[in-house]
Design an enzyme around this catalytic site. Structure first.
Site, PDB file in Angstrom:
ATOM      1  N   CYS A 163       0.634  -1.098   0.012  1.00 13.60           N
ATOM      2  CA  CYS A 163       0.236   0.196  -0.047  1.00 13.60           C
ATOM      3  C   CYS A 163       0.893   1.230  -0.253  1.00 13.60           C
ATOM      4  O   CYS A 163       1.553   1.367  -1.080  1.00 13.60           O
ATOM      5  CB  CYS A 163      -0.847  -0.132   0.971  1.00 13.60           C
ATOM      6  SG  CYS A 163      -2.280   1.022   0.873  1.00 13.60           S
ATOM      7  N   HIS A 207      -3.615  -5.251   0.055  1.00 11.74           N
ATOM      8  CA  HIS A 207      -3.190  -5.558   1.240  1.00 11.74           C
ATOM      9  C   HIS A 207      -3.364  -7.093   1.256  1.00 11.74           C
ATOM     10  O   HIS A 207      -4.335  -7.792   1.606  1.00 11.74           O
ATOM     11  CB  HIS A 207      -4.078  -4.960   2.387  1.00 11.74           C
ATOM     12  CG  HIS A 207      -4.065  -3.611   2.672  1.00 11.74           C
ATOM     13  ND1 HIS A 207      -2.969  -3.503   3.402  1.00 11.74           N
ATOM     14  CD2 HIS A 207      -4.227  -2.275   2.110  1.00 11.74           C
ATOM     15  CE1 HIS A 207      -2.880  -1.896   3.694  1.00 11.74           C
ATOM     16  NE2 HIS A 207      -3.641  -1.325   2.770  1.00 11.74           N
ATOM     17  N   GLU A 217      -1.737  -9.098   3.109  1.00 14.98           N
ATOM     18  CA  GLU A 217      -1.962  -9.349   4.433  1.00 14.98           C
ATOM     19  C   GLU A 217      -3.277  -9.843   5.111  1.00 14.98           C
ATOM     20  O   GLU A 217      -3.341 -10.285   6.172  1.00 14.98           O
ATOM     21  CB  GLU A 217      -1.008  -8.624   5.508  1.00 14.98           C
ATOM     22  CG  GLU A 217      -1.603  -7.170   6.043  1.00 14.98           C
ATOM     23  CD  GLU A 217      -1.354  -6.057   4.867  1.00 14.98           C
ATOM     24  OE1 GLU A 217      -1.696  -5.047   5.155  1.00 14.98           O
ATOM     25  OE2 GLU A 217      -1.204  -6.352   3.644  1.00 14.98           O
TER      26      GLU A 217
END
Length: 263
Positions: free
Chosen positions: A129, A233, A235
């Site tokens: 990001c 993202h 994650e």
């Protein structure tokens, strides 16, 4: 090397900064440095150790005394630049177009220096990001300060009410390393939380994925080392079958870290 085998990889995580903590946290006049749990756990889930790298900023300037970011880079195997506050337009030679988007110049200076220390030492860098945007700026690129303002025909890339449940599709560019990692899959859904994005591409970078509206979603350095950035993202994807699998990205990054450590 221990009796049980080689030591785990040591992955540095850049710090998020909170310059004016809310009163309820009881840190008046202090700056907090922290990491978001999900990104640390994404790395740790693959057997690597994570270490937050604190800034060495005082009064808006880098204060080099007993410890430098060069020494941090020397002790670690790779770096993850995590998300967070906007980049300051001054960091890419512009003035803010709105008082709503001043960015964090202090964090920019810290992370750009950190980025270059790892690159100079031949160690992998992964940007997520804001981290993707920072890689682009560190290599001479620029950003759209606000997608909705600069690209009125673009889709929404952030929905505050949904936060990490806001999803859109990305298309992988054929012939890239990312296309190799997702062989046979030309597109996928990702979690999107950003109102800024890459405008002018940085030096020696190539685009590896775009959203349907043309916004750049993944970049990679064409140099000898590993430098890659993802606007989405991974994650936050977890094991969701509906979202682009985050495993190939992390496994490729850690494999690069092992190669660099053995070089």
């Amino acid at each position: 090397m221990s009796q049980d085998g080689p030591r785990p990889l040591r992955i540095g995580l850049s710090a998020r900064l909170m310059h004016d903590p809310p009163a309820e946290l009881n840190f008046p006049g202090k700056t907090l440095q922290y990491i978001e749990q999900s990104i640390a756990h994404w790395v740790m889930a693959h057997g690597a150790l994570t270490f937050m790298v604190p800034t060495i900023e005082t009064g808006g300037g880098v204060d080099r005394r007993a410890i430098s970011l060069r020494e941090y880079a020397a002790e670690l195997d790779a770096l993850v630049l995590q998300g967070g506050a906007d980049m300051a337009p001054e960091s890419y030679g512009m003035a803010p177009t709105s008082p709503l988007w001043p960015g964090d110049r202090i964090r920019d200076r810290y992370e750009i220096e950190l980025f270059w220390e790892f690159v100079f030492q031949g160690k992998p860098v992964l940007g997520i990001c804001r981290g993707c945007q920072l890689i682009n700026v560190a290599l001479g690129g620029s950003l759209y300060q606000d997608i909705a303002s600069a690209c009125p025909d673009a889709a929404r890339h952030v929905e505050p009410a949904l936060y990490d449940r806001h999803v859109h599709e990305v298309a992988v560019v054929p012939g890239t390393r990312l296309a190799e990692l997702y062989a046979g899959r030309a597109e996928g859904k990702v979690i999107s939380i950003h109102h800024q994005a890459i405008d002018r591409l940085g030096n020696d970078l190539e685009v590896e994925a775009r959203a349907a509206d043309g916004i750049i979603e993944a970049i990679r350095w064409k140099g000898a080392g590993y430098v890659a950035g993802f606007q989405w993202h991974p994650e936050f994807h977890g094991g969701s079958a509906d979202l682009l699998d985050s495993e190939p990205i992390m496994l490729d990054f850690l494999a690069a870290a092992r190669r660099a450590r053995g070089a």
